[in-house]
Design a protein around this motif. Structure first.
Motif, PDB file in Angstrom:
ATOM      1  N   SER A  70       0.617  -1.116   0.370  1.00  0.00           N
ATOM      2  CA  SER A  70       0.284  -0.203  -0.237  1.00  0.00           C
ATOM      3  C   SER A  70       0.649   1.131   0.069  1.00  0.00           C
ATOM      4  CB  SER A  70      -0.838  -0.256   1.712  1.00  0.00           C
ATOM      5  OG  SER A  70      -0.078  -0.277   2.683  1.00  0.00           O
ATOM      6  N   GLY A  71       0.074   1.888  -0.665  1.00  0.00           N
ATOM      7  CA  GLY A  71       0.882   3.630  -0.811  1.00  0.00           C
ATOM      8  C   GLY A  71       2.527   3.393  -1.247  1.00  0.00           C
ATOM      9  N   ALA A  72       3.907   4.472  -1.188  1.00  0.00           N
ATOM     10  CA  ALA A  72       4.222   4.890  -2.082  1.00  0.00           C
ATOM     11  C   ALA A  72       5.524   3.261  -1.578  1.00  0.00           C
ATOM     12  CB  ALA A  72       4.958   5.657  -1.958  1.00  0.00           C
ATOM     13  N   GLY A  73       5.196   3.116  -0.918  1.00  0.00           N
ATOM     14  CA  GLY A  73       5.940   1.488   0.032  1.00  0.00           C
ATOM     15  C   GLY A  73       7.436   1.666   0.809  1.00  0.00           C
ATOM     16  N   GLN A  74       6.894   2.757   1.403  1.00  0.00           N
ATOM     17  CA  GLN A  74       8.230   3.079   2.308  1.00  0.00           C
ATOM     18  C   GLN A  74       8.805   1.926   3.129  1.00  0.00           C
ATOM     19  OE1 GLN A  74       6.007   5.191   1.833  1.00  0.00           O
ATOM     20  NE2 GLN A  74       6.714   7.255   3.124  1.00  0.00           N
ATOM     21  N   THR A  75       9.992   1.467   3.347  1.00  0.00           N
ATOM     22  CA  THR A  75       9.949   0.938   4.832  1.00  0.00           C
ATOM     23  C   THR A  75      11.540   0.167   4.972  1.00  0.00           C
ATOM     24  OG1 THR A  75       9.618  -1.593   5.228  1.00  0.00           O
ATOM     25  CG2 THR A  75      10.185  -1.624   3.465  1.00  0.00           C
ATOM     26  N   GLY A  76      12.440   0.185   6.140  1.00  0.00           N
ATOM     27  CA  GLY A  76      13.135  -0.153   6.090  1.00  0.00           C
ATOM     28  C   GLY A  76      13.992   0.391   6.449  1.00  0.00           C
ATOM     29  N   ALA A  77      15.493   0.337   6.346  1.00  0.00           N
ATOM     30  CA  ALA A  77      16.665   2.008   6.547  1.00  0.00           C
ATOM     31  C   ALA A  77      17.088   2.177   5.333  1.00  0.00           C
ATOM     32  CB  ALA A  77      17.993   1.078   7.501  1.00  0.00           C
ATOM     33  N   SER A  78      17.541   3.332   5.284  1.00  0.00           N
ATOM     34  CA  SER A  78      18.224   4.107   4.307  1.00  0.00           C
ATOM     35  C   SER A  78      19.505   4.970   4.068  1.00  0.00           C
ATOM     36  CB  SER A  78      17.342   5.011   3.055  1.00  0.00           C
ATOM     37  OG  SER A  78      15.964   3.825   2.769  1.00  0.00           O
ATOM     38  N   ILE A  79      20.073   4.942   3.795  1.00  0.00           N
ATOM     39  CA  ILE A  79      21.016   5.572   3.734  1.00  0.00           C
ATOM     40  C   ILE A  79      21.884   7.012   2.149  1.00  0.00           C
ATOM     41  CG2 ILE A  79      23.736   6.209   3.840  1.00  0.00           C
ATOM     42  CD1 ILE A  79      21.940   5.190   6.458  1.00  0.00           C
ATOM     43  N   PHE A  80      21.438   8.416   2.217  1.00  0.00           N
ATOM     44  CA  PHE A  80      21.624   9.315   0.757  1.00  0.00           C
ATOM     45  C   PHE A  80      22.980   8.994   1.261  1.00  0.00           C
ATOM     46  CE2 PHE A  80      18.005   8.227   2.134  1.00  0.00           C
ATOM     47  CZ  PHE A  80      16.575   8.757   0.945  1.00  0.00           C
ATOM     48  N   LEU A  81      23.463   9.552  -0.352  1.00  0.00           N
ATOM     49  CA  LEU A  81      24.672  10.475  -0.126  1.00  0.00           C
ATOM     50  C   LEU A  81      25.178  11.188  -1.288  1.00  0.00           C
ATOM     51  CD1 LEU A  81      27.232  11.026   0.959  1.00  0.00           C
ATOM     52  CD2 LEU A  81      28.249   9.058  -0.077  1.00  0.00           C
TER      53      LEU A  81
ATOM     54  N   LEU B 233      -2.167   9.281   6.109  1.00  0.00           N
ATOM     55  CA  LEU B 233      -2.859   8.286   4.726  1.00  0.00           C
ATOM     56  C   LEU B 233      -1.696   7.361   4.093  1.00  0.00           C
ATOM     57  CD1 LEU B 233      -4.937  10.719   3.333  1.00  0.00           C
ATOM     58  CD2 LEU B 233      -5.306   9.412   4.614  1.00  0.00           C
ATOM     59  N   ASN B 234      -2.280   6.032   3.489  1.00  0.00           N
ATOM     60  CA  ASN B 234      -1.332   4.848   2.267  1.00  0.00           C
ATOM     61  C   ASN B 234      -2.502   4.801   1.480  1.00  0.00           C
ATOM     62  OD1 ASN B 234       1.423   5.217   3.252  1.00  0.00           O
ATOM     63  ND2 ASN B 234       0.961   3.299   4.614  1.00  0.00           N
ATOM     64  N   PHE B 235      -2.429   4.922   0.387  1.00  0.00           N
ATOM     65  CA  PHE B 235      -3.637   5.333  -0.644  1.00  0.00           C
ATOM     66  C   PHE B 235      -2.807   4.911  -1.583  1.00  0.00           C
ATOM     67  CE2 PHE B 235      -3.135   9.612   0.358  1.00  0.00           C
ATOM     68  CZ  PHE B 235      -2.565  10.518  -1.523  1.00  0.00           C
ATOM     69  N   ASP B 236      -4.183   3.307  -2.365  1.00  0.00           N
ATOM     70  CA  ASP B 236      -3.348   3.392  -3.336  1.00  0.00           C
ATOM     71  C   ASP B 236      -2.040   2.993  -3.715  1.00  0.00           C
ATOM     72  OD1 ASP B 236      -5.827   3.064  -5.209  1.00  0.00           O
ATOM     73  OD2 ASP B 236      -5.831   4.552  -5.873  1.00  0.00           O
ATOM     74  N   THR B 237      -0.813   4.038  -4.338  1.00  0.00           N
ATOM     75  CA  THR B 237       0.212   3.677  -5.047  1.00  0.00           C
ATOM     76  C   THR B 237       0.865   5.052  -4.079  1.00  0.00           C
ATOM     77  OG1 THR B 237       0.041   5.132  -7.141  1.00  0.00           O
ATOM     78  CG2 THR B 237       0.227   2.287  -6.757  1.00  0.00           C
TER      79      THR B 237
ATOM     80  N   LEU C 297       4.108  14.344   0.550  1.00  0.00           N
ATOM     81  CA  LEU C 297       3.110  13.613  -0.356  1.00  0.00           C
ATOM     82  C   LEU C 297       4.250  13.023  -1.162  1.00  0.00           C
ATOM     83  CD1 LEU C 297       0.329  12.701  -1.162  1.00  0.00           C
ATOM     84  CD2 LEU C 297       0.358  14.129  -3.039  1.00  0.00           C
ATOM     85  N   ALA C 298       4.337  11.478  -0.987  1.00  0.00           N
ATOM     86  CA  ALA C 298       4.691  10.244  -2.246  1.00  0.00           C
ATOM     87  C   ALA C 298       4.203   9.886  -3.281  1.00  0.00           C
ATOM     88  CB  ALA C 298       5.818   9.691  -1.518  1.00  0.00           C
ATOM     89  N   TYR C 299       4.486   9.913  -4.616  1.00  0.00           N
ATOM     90  CA  TYR C 299       3.364   8.785  -5.375  1.00  0.00           C
ATOM     91  C   TYR C 299       4.621   8.011  -6.466  1.00  0.00           C
ATOM     92  CZ  TYR C 299       0.055   7.535  -8.696  1.00  0.00           C
ATOM     93  OH  TYR C 299      -1.051   7.094  -9.374  1.00  0.00           O
ATOM     94  N   ARG C 300       3.920   6.504  -6.525  1.00  0.00           N
ATOM     95  CA  ARG C 300       5.370   5.252  -7.056  1.00  0.00           C
ATOM     96  C   ARG C 300       4.422   5.346  -8.617  1.00  0.00           C
ATOM     97  NH1 ARG C 300       8.544   1.409  -6.464  1.00  0.00           N
ATOM     98  NH2 ARG C 300       8.969   1.645  -3.573  1.00  0.00           N
ATOM     99  N   PHE C 301       5.877   5.145  -9.044  1.00  0.00           N
ATOM    100  CA  PHE C 301       5.699   4.583 -10.132  1.00  0.00           C
ATOM    101  C   PHE C 301       5.645   3.565 -10.615  1.00  0.00           C
ATOM    102  CE2 PHE C 301       4.448   8.806 -10.272  1.00  0.00           C
ATOM    103  CZ  PHE C 301       3.355   9.077 -11.151  1.00  0.00           C
TER     104      PHE C 301
END
Length: 281
Positions: free
Chosen positions: A29-40, A125-129, A168-172
């Motif tokens: 559901s939603g944009a699917g964020q989960t777990g740990a992430s590192i950005f550089l 809110l988690n709706f569609d993607t 607000l994040a949207y996944r394609f």
């Protein structure tokens, strides 16, 4: 003050924003964020700083900065937390203004910006993607303006700030596009200088006003295996700070008063983009 924090909290619930690191398949559901992430990443930003007296422009600093951006983020189904670090510098900004005696001058100067921030938010809110996540945060910003090489001299601007916003994040499929807006309110804001050793160090308490930032993060995942994903990201951004003039401060030399000075009204605009790579696990 209670009304101020109520307003900040309310706007944090209503605004939408997002630096999104995605980690699960589109069936989630939603944009699917989960777990740990590192950005550089690499930060390329343009500075436009202006000082005003009674509405008239006194001086300005302009120029491009280069630097590094680091983000660490953790998501579960309901909450997220993140740490942001940004450091940019330039030794070729342009100061346009005047000397202490009023003589007009244009010269090259140096700028160094250091910022860190922590955020905590919930996935309302988690709706569609798509996922909508309000958040609040606490940050610190330090700016060393100029160098002690007369007629240039260094000023150190620093303050803590509260951030209230949302994403607000949207996944394609593997692509995630987000909108990030946050209201910023500084506190403990001050500028310190000794005018390249010409006076004793003086501190000016500058008046806080609301600022804001807008970001549009775009991430593209490159799956490696079920437990590890590499992604690339690009984030155009715009931020604006506004500070009011300080009260007059007595300048001294060896403890002996030699005059009065104020730090004038100012606005600081920085805009640009960040690009880089990250890991999600």
């Amino acid at each position: 003050m209670k009304n101020l924090f109520f307003i900040v909290s309310l706007i944090g619930v209503l605004l939408m924003c997002g630096t999104i690191s995605s980690a699960v398949e589109t069936a989630s559901s939603g944009a699917g964020q989960t777990g740990a992430s590192i950005f550089l990443g690499y930060d390329r930003s343009y500075l436009s700083y202006k000082e005003f007296m009674d509405g008239d422009l006194l001086d300005k600093d302009t120029g491009w900065n280069n630097g590094v951006y680091v983000e660490a983020r953790h998501d579960d189904e309901d909450m997220f937390a993140r740490f942001l670090f940004d450091y940019v510098v330039t030794n070729s900004a342009t100061y346009t203004g005047s000397l202490q005696n009023g003589t007009p001058i244009t010269m090259s100067t140096e700028e160094k910006f250091f910022t860190f921030e922590v955020n905590a938010g919930f996935k309302a809110l988690n709706f569609d993607t798509a996922t909508l996540s309000p958040y609040v945060g606490l940050g610190y910003r330090d700016w060393k303006r100029g160098t002690d090489n007369l007629p240039d001299y260094q000023e150190d601007y620093s303050w803590w700030y509260i951030a209230a916003g949302g994403n607000l994040a949207y996944r394609f499929n593997r692509l995630v596009i987000a909108a990030d807006v946050a209201l910023l309110y500084p506190f403990g804001s001050q500028m310190t200088t000794n005018v390249a050793g010409m006076v004793d160090e003086a501190s000016f308490e500058i008046k806080p006003h609301f600022g804001y930032r807008i970001e549009v993060p775009v991430n593209y995942e490159i799956p490696q295996d079920e437990n590890l994903k590499i992604f690339v990201f690009g984030t155009p951004f715009y931020q604006k700070w506004k500070l009011g003039a300080s009260d007059p401060v007595t300048l001294t030399q060896g403890g002996i008063p030699v005059g009065l000075a104020i730090e004038p009204d100012s606005t600081t605009v920085m805009y640009g983009f960040r690009v880089g790579v990250g890991l999600n696990f």
